[in-house]
Design a protein around this motif. Structure first.
Motif, short mmCIF file in Angstrom:
data_model
loop_
_atom_site.label_atom_id
_atom_site.label_comp_id
_atom_site.label_asym_id
_atom_site.label_seq_id
_atom_site.Cartn_x
_atom_site.Cartn_y
_atom_site.Cartn_z
N LEU A 162 -16.21 -7.22 -33.91
CA LEU A 162 -17.57 -6.74 -33.67
C LEU A 162 -17.94 -5.50 -34.46
N ASP B 292 -18.04 -13.51 -31.92
CA ASP B 292 -16.75 -13.45 -31.21
C ASP B 292 -15.62 -13.44 -32.24
N ILE B 293 -14.54 -12.80 -31.85
CA ILE B 293 -13.36 -12.76 -32.73
C ILE B 293 -12.64 -14.10 -32.75
N CYS B 294 -12.91 -14.92 -31.74
CA CYS B 294 -12.17 -16.17 -31.56
C CYS B 294 -13.08 -17.34 -31.96
N GLY C 134 -19.41 -10.35 -27.87
CA GLY C 134 -18.15 -10.21 -27.14
C GLY C 134 -18.27 -10.54 -25.67
N ALA C 135 -18.93 -11.64 -25.36
CA ALA C 135 -19.06 -12.09 -23.96
C ALA C 135 -19.06 -13.61 -23.99
N ASN D 120 -9.01 -12.13 -19.07
CA ASN D 120 -9.86 -11.02 -19.55
C ASN D 120 -9.71 -10.77 -21.05
N CYS D 121 -8.74 -11.43 -21.69
CA CYS D 121 -8.44 -11.20 -23.12
C CYS D 121 -7.97 -9.75 -23.34
N THR E 283 -13.13 -11.31 -15.34
CA THR E 283 -13.40 -12.74 -15.55
C THR E 283 -12.71 -13.61 -14.48
N ARG F 16 -7.87 -12.97 -30.76
CA ARG F 16 -8.30 -12.65 -29.38
C ARG F 16 -7.11 -12.02 -28.67
N PRO F 17 -7.29 -10.82 -28.14
CA PRO F 17 -6.15 -10.16 -27.49
C PRO F 17 -5.68 -10.91 -26.23
N THR G 129 -22.72 -6.74 -19.62
CA THR G 129 -22.05 -7.51 -18.57
C THR G 129 -21.33 -6.47 -17.68
N GLU H 295 -14.14 -20.02 -29.49
CA GLU H 295 -15.08 -19.67 -28.42
C GLU H 295 -16.52 -20.07 -28.79
N GLY I 128 -15.86 -12.88 -36.09
CA GLY I 128 -15.37 -11.64 -36.70
C GLY I 128 -15.19 -10.56 -35.67
N ILE J 108 -19.83 -15.71 -15.42
CA ILE J 108 -20.46 -14.38 -15.36
C ILE J 108 -21.85 -14.44 -16.00
N GLY K 111 -15.79 -7.66 -24.57
CA GLY K 111 -15.22 -7.77 -25.91
C GLY K 111 -15.82 -6.71 -26.83
P1 ADP Z 1 -17.60 -10.43 -20.27
O1 ADP Z 1 -16.69 -10.59 -19.09
O2 ADP Z 1 -18.03 -9.05 -20.50
O3 ADP Z 1 -18.71 -11.43 -20.25
P2 ADP Z 1 -15.67 -11.93 -21.76
O4 ADP Z 1 -14.32 -11.46 -21.34
O5 ADP Z 1 -16.17 -13.20 -21.19
O6 ADP Z 1 -16.71 -10.76 -21.59
O7 ADP Z 1 -15.67 -12.11 -23.33
C1 ADP Z 1 -15.04 -11.21 -24.18
C2 ADP Z 1 -15.04 -11.89 -25.55
O8 ADP Z 1 -14.86 -10.88 -26.53
C3 ADP Z 1 -13.91 -12.89 -25.72
O9 ADP Z 1 -14.44 -14.16 -26.03
C4 ADP Z 1 -13.08 -12.31 -26.85
O10 ADP Z 1 -12.60 -13.31 -27.73
C5 ADP Z 1 -14.08 -11.42 -27.55
N1 ADP Z 1 -13.51 -10.30 -28.30
C6 ADP Z 1 -12.43 -9.56 -27.99
N2 ADP Z 1 -12.22 -8.63 -28.93
C7 ADP Z 1 -13.18 -8.77 -29.85
C8 ADP Z 1 -13.51 -8.12 -31.07
N3 ADP Z 1 -12.78 -7.10 -31.53
N4 ADP Z 1 -14.58 -8.55 -31.78
C9 ADP Z 1 -15.31 -9.60 -31.33
N5 ADP Z 1 -15.07 -10.25 -30.19
C10 ADP Z 1 -14.02 -9.85 -29.45
#
Ligand code: ADP
Length: 575
Positions: A318, A298-300, A273-274, A94-95, A417, A155-156, A240, A303, A316, A279, A216
């Motif tokens: 969000l 995405d922060i990662c 952030g998804a 779930n990060c 997730t 990514r947390p 989501t 990804e 970056g 999903i 995210g």
């Molecule tokens: P969902 O289940 O809602 O589809 P996910 O868990 O698949 O979401 O994705 C969450 C995403 O958000 C991850 O890829 C993670 O790296 C990203 N994320 C987490 N924190 C941040 C942030 N501060 N800014 C941008 N992206 C982020």
């Protein structure tokens, strides 16, 4: 005069956690961590003694998601850590940030078959971002800061600190311990300006745009920036499952009830952030247009491009990236507002209306035993709009998602997730502890299927012990998916149950409400709409103790027919 005061390892650990801002530790004590829990309490860290490390690890991870600050999960050696791997893997998928602290067997007995000896550091690596065993007691603060920082930067995710049993009570000279200042919040990473421009050009050229809001986005606390973007540009958005509430589900631009249509026909998607995992059906046809253009944020950076190559990838945080987008939009000579009279809105609105009518039809069918939609309709009438809703189970989770709206970010927690069943009670405990301290009037509603409740149902003892006024709603259909009523169940009596008993069928009319009542909570066994209403009113009025509505529904109840089955096949675009 020389300072010869000495300090125990457990006290150094507790102070280091406190210094970094850890406020809650969930766990179970035993050899060798009893003194660690007590040292935490001495530092003013709240320790929640649970009944199984699995639920404790789920609870700690939920605090991380809701607050952005990791909680601790304290476990004993060997099996204690193994139980917690459930929550570690769930948090990793779930990060979500969390700090797991495991006591481990004596280092001097390493490889001798010590009590609960286990390769804890190696085994945690698969489930964490960072794993360590401090080299010396004096250096524990260094490792705690690094672990804390690793869990929230980038990514947390979860981290693991291994504390050998011999460290706990051993003392070292206090002057030799080097405490580390609190790690600052994660840097707010921005995307490249040229890429922001490209993203806005693409978004404003769309004929059928869609914003997808993931968990995210909820985690990043970007709700204000997101609202500005979506409302200024009049863009349809789709949350989501845990992105729900980042903007209210009842927002006029939310197209959640037209989910399949929105995904299938969007030509440009702003993905916030998804991940494009199961999903979101991997971003692939037939659930998405083969030529869909994705702006992925995405922060990662790793990804970006998973499963679908995006038209624009923005790496970056969000809050920063959305602020950059709003600034770019605001600086343009012509404002971009997606035409509310565009055919895309007409299509979406038609679908929204059709689906609303179909759900309404089922929710108004109050034949007893009720179907899912009718049961949720009764629950939804009364639960406060600002409640934190936890939901798990197969149909229970999926159907409640569309029937119980969320108005606030990070107010819905579910199997996530990893699709983990059994997270509910742990999550509810975390949410209730958090509410106790920061939002005492807010209610926590834990909606679970009867099977999901069973995974960690005994944690209701923890709930009652700490007087957490959680309202449990068990949607009881006697089993997993469809099941048997009592009459059919009893007719199996003459056969060998181990051969004939369907694995999906659980005991009929099981009194889960009595499990809660055994520890002092209020249990209700209900079936009819008026009884559900009465029990729920009483439960919400009781702010001192937990309640449970064990709602018996039709054992053959099912979800509406879907255009696509949830886990239907896809045509991956690149593999
Ligand atoms: P969902 O289940 O809602 O589809 P996910 O868990 O698949 O979401 O994705 C969450 C995403 O958000 C991850 O890829 C993670 O790296 C990203 N994320 C987490 N924190 C941040 C942030 N501060 N800014 C941008 N992206 C982020």
């Amino acid at each position: 005069m020389a300072d010869d005061s000495r300090v125990e390892g457990c006290a150094v650990l507790a102070k280091s956690l406190k210094d970094q801002g850890v406020e809650y530790v969930f766990g179970i004590v035993g050899i060798p961590v009893i003194e660690v829990a007590m040292a935490c309490q001495k530092e003013g860290i709240k320790f929640i003694a649970m009944r199984n490390e699995q639920a404790a690890s789920y609870a700690a991870s939920a605090i991380g998601y809701m607050t952005g600050k990791p909680a601790g999960c304290l476990v004993v050696s060997g099996p204690g850590l193994v139980h917690a791997l459930a929550g570690m893997s769930n948090a990793m998928e779930n990060c979500w940030p969390m700090i797991v602290i495991g006591g481990s067997s004596e280092r001097d007995q390493d490889k001798m078959g010590a009590f609960q000896e286990y390769p804890q550091v190696e085994c945690s690596r698969l489930y964490t971002k960072f794993t360590c065993q401090p080299s010396r007691i004096e250096r524990i603060p260094y490792y705690v800061e690094k672990a804390y920082r690793s869990s929230i930067y980038g990514r947390p995710g979860p981290v693991y600190i291994d504390i050998p049993g011999s460290f706990v009570m051993t003392t070292v000279p206090e002057k030799d311990v080097r405490y580390v200042p609190r790690c600052p919040p994660p840097p707010k990473v921005c995307a490249a300006t040229a890429d922001i421009k490209r993203a806005i050009d693409l978004l404003s050229s769309a004929k059928s745009p869609l914003v997808i809001v993931g968990k995210g986005a909820a985690y990043s606390r970007c709700e204000n920036e997101l609202r500005t973007l979506v409302e200024n540009c009049k863009l349809p958005f789709l949350p989501t499952p845990m992105g729900k509430g980042t903007l209210p589900d009842e927002h006029p631009l939310c197209v959640a009830p037209a989910r399949s249509k929105a995904l299938k026909d969007a030509d440009v998607i702003l993905l916030l952030g998804a991940r494009l995992n199961w999903i979101l059906h991997f971003g692939a046809p037939p659930r998405f247009r083969p030529d869909v253009k994705i702006i992925q944020v995405d922060i990662c950076s790793e990804e970006i491009g998973n499963n679908v190559q995006p038209a624009v990838g923005l790496v970056g945080d969000l809050t920063s990236v959305l602020a950059q987008m709003n600034e770019e939009l605001g600086g343009r000579p012509t404002k971009f507002v997606f035409d509310p009279a565009a055919p895309w809105w007409k299509d979406l609105n038609e679908k929204l209306e059709k689906n609303r009518i179909s759900v309404q039809k089922q929710s108004q069918d109050k034949t007893v035993p009720l179907n899912y939609y009718a049961a949720f309709d009764e629950v939804n009438k009364l639960i406060p709009k600002d409640a934190i809703v936890i939901s798990e189970g197969a149909n229970t989770m999926d159907i409640s998602r569309s029937c119980i709206p969320n108005a606030l970010p990070r107010h819905r927690l579910d199997a996530g997730t990893f699709g983990t069943m059994g997270v509910g009670v742990g999550f509810a405990i975390a949410a209730a502890v958090y509410c106790r301290d920061y939002a005492p009037d807010k209610r926590v509603i834990c909606i679970q299927g009867d099977s999901a409740f069973g995974f960690s149902g005994f944690e209701v003892e923890t709930v009652c012990r700490y007087r957490l006024p959680i309202v449990f709603v068990i949607i009881n259909n006697n089993g997993i998916t469809r099941s048997f009523n009592e009459e059919v169940f009893n007719s199996l009596e003459e056969t060998d149950r181990l051969i004939s008993h369907p694995p999906t069928v659980l005991s009929p009319n099981a009194r889960y409400d009595k499990v809660l009542a055994a520890f002092g909570g209020n249990g209700y066994f209900v079936e009819k709409p008026e009884d559900i209403q009465k029990a729920l009113r009483e439960s919400l009025a009781n702010k001192k103790q937990a309640s449970m509505l064990n709602i018996m529904i039709n054992t053959m109840a099912d979800r509406r027919v879907q255009e696509f089955s949830w886990l239907g096949s896809i045509q991956p675009s690149k593999m």
